[in-house]
Structure formats: structure tokens, C-alpha cells
Design an enzyme around this catalytic site. Sequence first.
Site, PDB file in Angstrom:
ATOM      1  N   HIS A  27       0.842  -1.206   0.000  1.00 14.52           N
ATOM      2  CA  HIS A  27       0.000   0.000   0.000  1.00 14.52           C
ATOM      3  C   HIS A  27       0.877   1.256   0.000  1.00 14.52           C
ATOM      4  CE1 HIS A  27      -3.052  -2.586   2.405  1.00 14.52           C
ATOM      5  NE2 HIS A  27      -3.604  -2.382   1.219  1.00 14.52           N
ATOM      6  N   LYS A  51     -17.947  -5.911   9.048  1.00 18.41           N
ATOM      7  CA  LYS A  51     -16.726  -6.720   9.157  1.00 18.41           C
ATOM      8  C   LYS A  51     -15.802  -6.147  10.230  1.00 18.41           C
ATOM      9  CE  LYS A  51     -13.070  -8.494   6.210  1.00 18.41           C
ATOM     10  NZ  LYS A  51     -12.408  -8.236   4.939  1.00 18.41           N
ATOM     11  N   ARG A 100      -1.848  -5.962  -8.443  1.00 18.80           N
ATOM     12  CA  ARG A 100      -0.788  -6.911  -8.090  1.00 18.80           C
ATOM     13  C   ARG A 100      -0.599  -7.970  -9.170  1.00 18.80           C
ATOM     14  NH1 ARG A 100      -3.353  -8.136  -2.348  1.00 18.80           N
ATOM     15  NH2 ARG A 100      -5.101  -8.112  -3.787  1.00 18.80           N
ATOM     16  N   SER A 137      -3.014  -7.479   3.254  1.00 22.21           N
ATOM     17  CA  SER A 137      -3.159  -7.309   4.706  1.00 22.21           C
ATOM     18  C   SER A 137      -3.594  -8.621   5.347  1.00 22.21           C
ATOM     19  CB  SER A 137      -4.207  -6.228   5.014  1.00 22.21           C
ATOM     20  OG  SER A 137      -3.821  -5.000   4.465  1.00 22.21           O
TER      21      SER A 137
END
Length: 169
Positions: A27, A51, A100, A137
Amino acid sequence: MNAPESEEPLLRRAVCPGSFDPITNGHLDIIARASRLYDQVYVAVMINKSKQGLFAVDERIALIEEVTAGFGNVVVESFHGLLVDFCKQRDIPAIVKGLRAVSDFDYELQMAQMNNGLSGVETLFVPTNPTYSFLSSSLVKEVAQWGGDVSHLVPEPVLTALRAKLDRS
Ligand code: PNS
């Protein structure tokens, strides 16, 4: 005839959105690159009430502020609701996202097209530094939870915060 000069300098603004639970070196690399391309970069931390994250949104913001302070043009805020509304309220015409791998592309393209259709905001994709192409993450949390070494994957303040959260020294 020349257009009258505006009193306000025109700032080129962009947003890097995400959950950032917690921010990783991947990030940070994207935010750093965006901060070199734009005058002002907003990091928008999504509040997801359904969440429960490892870090509270305020903790995520504090960590991002700490590790981006040196860039000098990064503002960190939370948001809930639509990202396009966050952009509209702050006059932000561009979203910057890291890609990515090809597997990221399908969903990212859908979101980019949806966001553009909703409000005209553009999405710019930045290829992730290959060093971080596997990084997320979720994986960082999983590895750290079982005592694996993530010191090369997250900034130092995040490592310290992770260890405190997971009670590992
Ligand atoms: O780090 P993440 O969890 O992959 O980030 C996802 C995020 C926050 C960028 C995305 O879920 C988002 O933009 N959410 C805001 C809600 C919204 O605008 N949804 C419509 C997207 S087309």
C-alpha cells in the site's frame, strides 16, 4: 483573450482507497508513487460495519498518518458509503489503485467502470512493485498471528502495533 486567473491554485487531487487493516509496504509503495504524481493524495479508509477488523479504523488512520507523514501531501480520512461520494465532496477526479496480478484485474475493472459510470471519476492503475505482488493485509495478519516474520512486509510502526495486538514480542 486569456481566462481570468483564479485566486485558488488548481490542485491535482487523487484518492487511494482501501481497508488498510493494516497498511502494508505494498500500500505504502502505491501511496508514495501517487504522492509524486499528484499535488494532494487522500487515503480513504473504508468503514465496514459488517466486518470487524483486527485494527479499529482510528488505529488504521493513526498508523497510515505516521508512515505517510514524510510525504508532505497525504491526507488520511475514513469514509462509509460510496467512494464516488467521498470523491465528489472533496473535488477528487481520480482514484489510484495498485494492481498486483491479473487476478486483481477483473474486479478492479468492474469497480473502475461502475465508479466512472456513477460520477465520471477516473481510475488509474499502478502496477505493484513485484517485491510486493503477493502481499495483502490478510496474509500479513495470518502469518503474524502464527508467529511468522512479517518485518519486511510492513512499516516498522505497523510491525510494533501488530505485535502488541497479537501479544508477541
Ligand atoms: O482494501 P480493499 O478492501 O480491497 O478496498 C476496497 C474498497 C474500499 C476500495 C472498495 O470496497 C470500495 O471502494 N468501497 C466503497 C463502496 C463503494 O463505493 N462501492 C462501489 C464500488 S464500484
